[in-house]
Design a protein around this motif. Structure first.
Motif, PDB file in Angstrom:
ATOM      1  N   ASP A 188      34.332  -6.209  42.050  1.00 21.95           N
ATOM      2  CA  ASP A 188      35.174  -5.121  41.557  1.00 21.95           C
ATOM      3  C   ASP A 188      36.586  -5.625  41.313  1.00 21.95           C
ATOM      4  N   ASN A 189      37.331  -4.811  40.540  1.00 23.26           N
ATOM      5  CA  ASN A 189      38.699  -5.171  40.151  1.00 23.26           C
ATOM      6  C   ASN A 189      39.706  -4.860  41.249  1.00 23.26           C
ATOM      7  N   LEU A 190      39.478  -5.400  42.434  1.00 26.30           N
ATOM      8  CA  LEU A 190      40.412  -5.230  43.546  1.00 26.30           C
ATOM      9  C   LEU A 190      41.316  -6.456  43.590  1.00 26.30           C
ATOM     10  N   VAL A 227      35.861 -10.933  37.545  1.00 25.92           N
ATOM     11  CA  VAL A 227      34.769 -10.521  36.656  1.00 25.92           C
ATOM     12  C   VAL A 227      35.370  -9.879  35.410  1.00 25.92           C
ATOM     13  N   ASP A 228      34.755 -10.114  34.288  1.00 20.77           N
ATOM     14  CA  ASP A 228      35.303  -9.499  33.082  1.00 20.77           C
ATOM     15  C   ASP A 228      34.252  -9.338  31.995  1.00 20.77           C
ATOM     16  N   ARG A 229      33.979  -8.121  31.652  1.00 18.76           N
ATOM     17  CA  ARG A 229      33.210  -7.780  30.466  1.00 18.76           C
ATOM     18  C   ARG A 229      33.402  -6.281  30.221  1.00 18.76           C
ATOM     19  N   ILE A 230      33.881  -5.927  29.068  1.00 16.65           N
ATOM     20  CA  ILE A 230      34.122  -4.510  28.792  1.00 16.65           C
ATOM     21  C   ILE A 230      32.787  -3.828  28.527  1.00 16.65           C
ATOM     22  N   THR A 231      32.488  -2.807  29.335  1.00 18.70           N
ATOM     23  CA  THR A 231      31.172  -2.169  29.301  1.00 18.70           C
ATOM     24  C   THR A 231      31.330  -0.654  29.363  1.00 18.70           C
ATOM     25  N   MET A 292      45.691 -12.690  36.515  1.00 16.39           N
ATOM     26  CA  MET A 292      45.826 -12.706  35.064  1.00 16.39           C
ATOM     27  C   MET A 292      44.995 -11.571  34.467  1.00 16.39           C
ATOM     28  N   LYS A 293      43.784 -11.426  34.975  1.00 21.46           N
ATOM     29  CA  LYS A 293      42.898 -10.410  34.410  1.00 21.46           C
ATOM     30  C   LYS A 293      43.381  -9.000  34.754  1.00 21.46           C
ATOM     31  N   LEU A 294      43.705  -8.778  36.029  1.00 23.00           N
ATOM     32  CA  LEU A 294      44.115  -7.430  36.438  1.00 23.00           C
ATOM     33  C   LEU A 294      45.407  -7.011  35.758  1.00 23.00           C
ATOM     34  N   LEU A 297      44.761  -7.692  31.286  1.00 21.91           N
ATOM     35  CA  LEU A 297      43.720  -6.828  30.698  1.00 21.91           C
ATOM     36  C   LEU A 297      43.807  -5.410  31.263  1.00 21.91           C
ATOM     37  N   ASN A 298      43.616  -5.278  32.566  1.00 23.68           N
ATOM     38  CA  ASN A 298      43.513  -3.938  33.121  1.00 23.68           C
ATOM     39  C   ASN A 298      44.850  -3.191  33.063  1.00 23.68           C
ATOM     40  N   GLY A 299      45.952  -3.907  33.219  1.00 20.91           N
ATOM     41  CA  GLY A 299      47.271  -3.257  33.135  1.00 20.91           C
ATOM     42  C   GLY A 299      47.498  -2.650  31.762  1.00 20.91           C
ATOM     43  N   SER A 300      47.197  -3.403  30.711  1.00 26.76           N
ATOM     44  CA  SER A 300      47.405  -2.848  29.372  1.00 26.76           C
ATOM     45  C   SER A 300      46.311  -1.821  29.036  1.00 26.76           C
ATOM     46  N   HIS A 301      45.116  -2.018  29.579  1.00 25.10           N
ATOM     47  CA  HIS A 301      44.034  -1.044  29.370  1.00 25.10           C
ATOM     48  C   HIS A 301      44.446   0.329  29.911  1.00 25.10           C
ATOM     49  N   SER A 302      44.925   0.361  31.149  1.00 26.68           N
ATOM     50  CA  SER A 302      45.320   1.644  31.740  1.00 26.68           C
ATOM     51  C   SER A 302      46.492   2.252  30.973  1.00 26.68           C
ATOM     52  N   ARG A 365      32.602   1.874  21.720  1.00 29.46           N
ATOM     53  CA  ARG A 365      33.344   3.138  21.869  1.00 29.46           C
ATOM     54  C   ARG A 365      33.723   3.300  23.349  1.00 29.46           C
ATOM     55  N   HIS A 366      34.798   2.653  23.716  1.00 32.07           N
ATOM     56  CA  HIS A 366      35.226   2.696  25.123  1.00 32.07           C
ATOM     57  C   HIS A 366      36.231   3.825  25.262  1.00 32.07           C
ATOM     58  N   ARG A 367      35.839   4.877  25.946  1.00 34.58           N
ATOM     59  CA  ARG A 367      36.672   6.085  25.961  1.00 34.58           C
ATOM     60  C   ARG A 367      37.901   5.929  26.855  1.00 34.58           C
ATOM     61  N   GLN A 370      37.447   7.467  30.223  1.00 35.09           N
ATOM     62  CA  GLN A 370      36.726   6.695  31.240  1.00 35.09           C
ATOM     63  C   GLN A 370      37.691   5.778  32.006  1.00 35.09           C
ATOM     64  N   ILE A 371      38.593   5.152  31.275  1.00 38.84           N
ATOM     65  CA  ILE A 371      39.522   4.204  31.913  1.00 38.84           C
ATOM     66  C   ILE A 371      40.571   4.958  32.749  1.00 38.84           C
ATOM     67  N   CYS A 372      40.874   6.204  32.327  1.00 34.51           N
ATOM     68  CA  CYS A 372      41.855   7.015  33.081  1.00 34.51           C
ATOM     69  C   CYS A 372      41.352   7.387  34.484  1.00 34.51           C
ATOM     70  N   GLN A 377      43.570   4.590  42.452  1.00 30.92           N
ATOM     71  CA  GLN A 377      42.981   3.368  43.008  1.00 30.92           C
ATOM     72  C   GLN A 377      43.323   2.136  42.161  1.00 30.92           C
ATOM     73  N   LYS A 378      43.786   2.366  40.935  1.00 34.73           N
ATOM     74  CA  LYS A 378      43.936   1.258  39.990  1.00 34.73           C
ATOM     75  C   LYS A 378      45.380   0.821  39.778  1.00 34.73           C
ATOM     76  N   LEU A 379      46.320   1.788  39.863  1.00 34.94           N
ATOM     77  CA  LEU A 379      47.697   1.450  39.489  1.00 34.94           C
ATOM     78  C   LEU A 379      48.282   0.278  40.278  1.00 34.94           C
ATOM     79  N   GLN A 381      47.221  -2.615  41.662  1.00 29.73           N
ATOM     80  CA  GLN A 381      46.921  -3.994  41.267  1.00 29.73           C
ATOM     81  C   GLN A 381      47.091  -4.216  39.764  1.00 29.73           C
ATOM     82  N   ARG A 382      47.065  -3.143  38.970  1.00 32.46           N
ATOM     83  CA  ARG A 382      47.150  -3.312  37.521  1.00 32.46           C
ATOM     84  C   ARG A 382      48.584  -3.350  37.013  1.00 32.46           C
ATOM     85  N   LEU A 383      49.442  -2.436  37.567  1.00 29.21           N
ATOM     86  CA  LEU A 383      50.804  -2.325  37.034  1.00 29.21           C
ATOM     87  C   LEU A 383      51.884  -2.501  38.087  1.00 29.21           C
TER      88      LEU A 383
HETATM   89  C1  CS2 Z   1      38.643  -0.685  32.655  1.00 30.84           C
HETATM   90  C2  CS2 Z   1      37.735  -1.781  33.191  1.00 30.84           C
HETATM   91  O1  CS2 Z   1      37.585   1.318  33.277  1.00 30.84           O
HETATM   92  C3  CS2 Z   1      38.545   0.586  33.467  1.00 30.84           C
HETATM   93  O2  CS2 Z   1      39.431   0.879  34.268  1.00 30.84           O
HETATM   94  O3  CS2 Z   1      39.949  -1.150  32.614  1.00 30.84           O
HETATM   95  O4  CS2 Z   1      36.502  -1.303  33.546  1.00 30.84           O
HETATM   96  C4  CS2 Z   1      37.591  -2.948  32.199  1.00 30.84           C
HETATM   97  O5  CS2 Z   1      36.872  -2.550  31.065  1.00 30.84           O
HETATM   98  C5  CS2 Z   1      36.910  -4.117  32.839  1.00 30.84           C
HETATM   99  O6  CS2 Z   1      37.630  -4.514  33.967  1.00 30.84           O
HETATM  100  C6  CS2 Z   1      36.785  -5.283  31.854  1.00 30.84           C
HETATM  101  O7  CS2 Z   1      36.297  -6.394  32.514  1.00 30.84           O
END
Ligand code: CS2
Length: 489
Positions: A188-190, A227-231, A292-294, A297-302, A365-367, A370-372, A377-379, A381-383
């Motif tokens: 997990d993204n911990l 771990v990294d793969r957008i799913t 780097m990943k958190l 990737l995850n910081g800009s994703h959120s 189509r990554h909503r 879903q990421i919100c 729990q995410k802020l 380590q991500r930001l």
């Molecule tokens: C996303 C992650 O849902 C989320 O919070 O940022 O699931 C992201 O798609 C994965 O970490 C990519 O490896």
């Protein structure tokens, strides 16, 4: 009516679809996986499939769900088989995966899962239970001892409900039966995921019995991994389209992107599959890769998710079509990158370019919604880690704070059109009542949310630069809407 995908029918699929080349009946279970959602099936199960195809039959997977029976109900009639659909600009590639031997549903029968976890052939327990599945305090990464399910698992350890509860009861049974322990691999993204889960497990064990804690500390390895793969969560349309291509009904397909990365700290005293056959990398120190990943990737994703949702963008690709959002995503990555120290040979510029392309993938189509989910729990380590490091260096944080302020706007539960937001978060009720009391006034809402100690440490919440930036940014988002605020930053 189309027939269902299963061991019986798999021979009928079109010859250009990849399928298991090994004898599934000869595979034994070497891995128990907790949290058998889409991500695991797009990632670890795919790497493990390559190992099984490569002729090592020791590493079949028994998956478990700690909550709903949905995946078991879909996979069981298919003998564990499912389709992985890899979608990119160049089209879609299908692979039927056979690595999952069985699926258990923990709440229905905790004893069956404990049995699986205690089997001597099981050498590794892997986890994708999302951040909240660890029952920890995101701000400090310590076990949440007041969590009702943790309280339960300490009171009735033989009928666990939580990840720490299952792991420690299974390890205790192995210890009593003199079966060697298993390695615990958190996927997990911990932050520092192995170390974090080790601390949680050790603390839980210590609360049960100090001798047990000593055993865990000495005998159990918790390697870290990136771990990294957008799913994205698969939809009914995905299921229908994939079944049509397969010529068989698949109720449990997974859709993912071509990119995949797995960097694993190589500490498996009980042995491990050679996941490098599937492209995984083994390293001695993986902390720089995780960060780097958190942070990138995850910081800009959120950031894109909260600001995008508020602006009415349904998917990440939609946000990336807005030049201002795209610019902000690049800016967040640039700022976060200044906080990293990467080993020689890792090219951050290329990593960032690849991320932008991945976010733009129109086939996924990554909503944003879903990421919100589970922002509390995410802020951190991500930001918040990047913000803390930038503050220490005296660097500006205006772009990094955008995601935090947009989260503050999002958890009010009412969108910019006055419509309700379905906020999913373990703290949602508390966040909502804080927001209701403060009203949509940045000077009240922002400080009230900064007082949530599960998310913001006292040091960060007290930093006047951070406090001011959060208030100013939130007030711009309230006044001008997310789109207007993004255009200005
Ligand atoms: C996303 C992650 O849902 C989320 O919070 O940022 O699931 C992201 O798609 C994965 O970490 C990519 O490896």
């Amino acid at each position: 009516m189309t027939e269902r995908l299963s061991a019986q029918t798999i021979g009928t699929i079109s010859p250009n679809i990849t399928r298991p080349t090994y004898d599934r009946a000869a595979v034994s279970t070497g891995i128990v996986h907790l949290g058998i959602g889409a991500f695991h099936r797009a990632h670890e199960a795919m790497y493990t499939e390559t190992v099984l195809n490569g002729g090592d039959p020791r590493w079949g997977i028994v998956g478990a769900s700690l909550r709903s029976p949905a995946v078991r109900d879909a996979l069981k009639p298919q003998d564990g088989l499912y389709t992985l659909a890899v979608r990119g600009a160049e089209g879609e590639r299908l692979q039927v995966i056979g690595a999952i031997k069985d699926v258990l549903v923990a709440p229905e029968d905790p004893e069956a899962l404990l049995d699986a976890l205690t089997h001597p052939a099981v050498k590794i327990v892997t986890l994708t239970v999302t951040e909240k599945g660890y029952c920890y305090d995101p701000a400090t990464a310590a076990l949440d001892e007041a969590h009702p399910d943790i309280v339960h698992d300490l009171a009735v350890p033989t009928q666990p409900r939580t990840v720490p509860g299952f792991l420690i009861e299974a390890l205790q049974r192995r210890r009593t039966a003199k079966i060697s322990s298993f390695t615990v691999l958190c996927c997990d993204n911990l932050p520092h995921n192995g170390r974090t889960v080790r601390a949680i497990a050790n603390r839980f064990a210590a609360l049960r019995d100090p001798a047990l804690a000593g055993y865990i500390a000495n005998e159990v390895a918790f390697p870290s991994t990136m771990v990294d793969r957008i799913t994205p969560a698969p939809t009914d349309d995905d299921r229908a389209a994939i079944s049509a291509r397969l010529g068989l009904e698949d109720a449990a397909p997974v859709v993912t992107e071509p990119f995949s990365q797995w960097v694993i700290e190589d500490r498996f005293p009980e042995g491990r599959p050679d996941w490098s056959l599937g492209g995984a990398e083994f390293a001695t120190d993986i902390a720089p890769y995780e960060n780097m990943k958190l942070r990138l990737l995850n910081g800009s994703h959120s950031t894109l998710a909260y600001l995008g949702y508020l602006a009415g963008y349904d998917t990440v690709a939609d946000t990336m079509n807005d030049a201002n959002y795209r610019r902000l995503a690049v800016g967040v990555m640039d700022d976060a990158a200044t906080t990293l120290k990467m080993p020689a040979g890792v090219h951050i510029a290329a990593y960032k370019r690849a991320l932008i392309e991945r976010f733009e993938n129109p086939a996924l189509r990554h909503r944003t919604w879903q990421i919100c989910m589970d922002g509390s729990q995410k802020l951190p380590q991500r930001l918040l880690g990047s913000i803390r490091d930038r503050l220490a260096a005296g660097a500006p944080i205006d772009r990094l704070v955008m995601g935090v302020a947009a989260w503050m706007r999002y958890v009010t539960g009412i969108d910019e059109q006055g419509k309700p937001i379905d906020v999913r978060d373990p703290l949602s009720a508390r966040l909502r009542s804080i927001a209701d009391e403060a009203g949509l006034v940045a000077e009240r809402l922002s400080p009230a949310l900064l007082d949530v100690r599960e998310i913001f440490t006292p040091e960060l919440a007290a930093d006047p630069r951070f406090r001011a930036a959060a208030i100013n940014t939130l007030s711009r988002i309230i006044a001008k809407g997310a789109k207007g605020a993004v255009a200005e930053v």
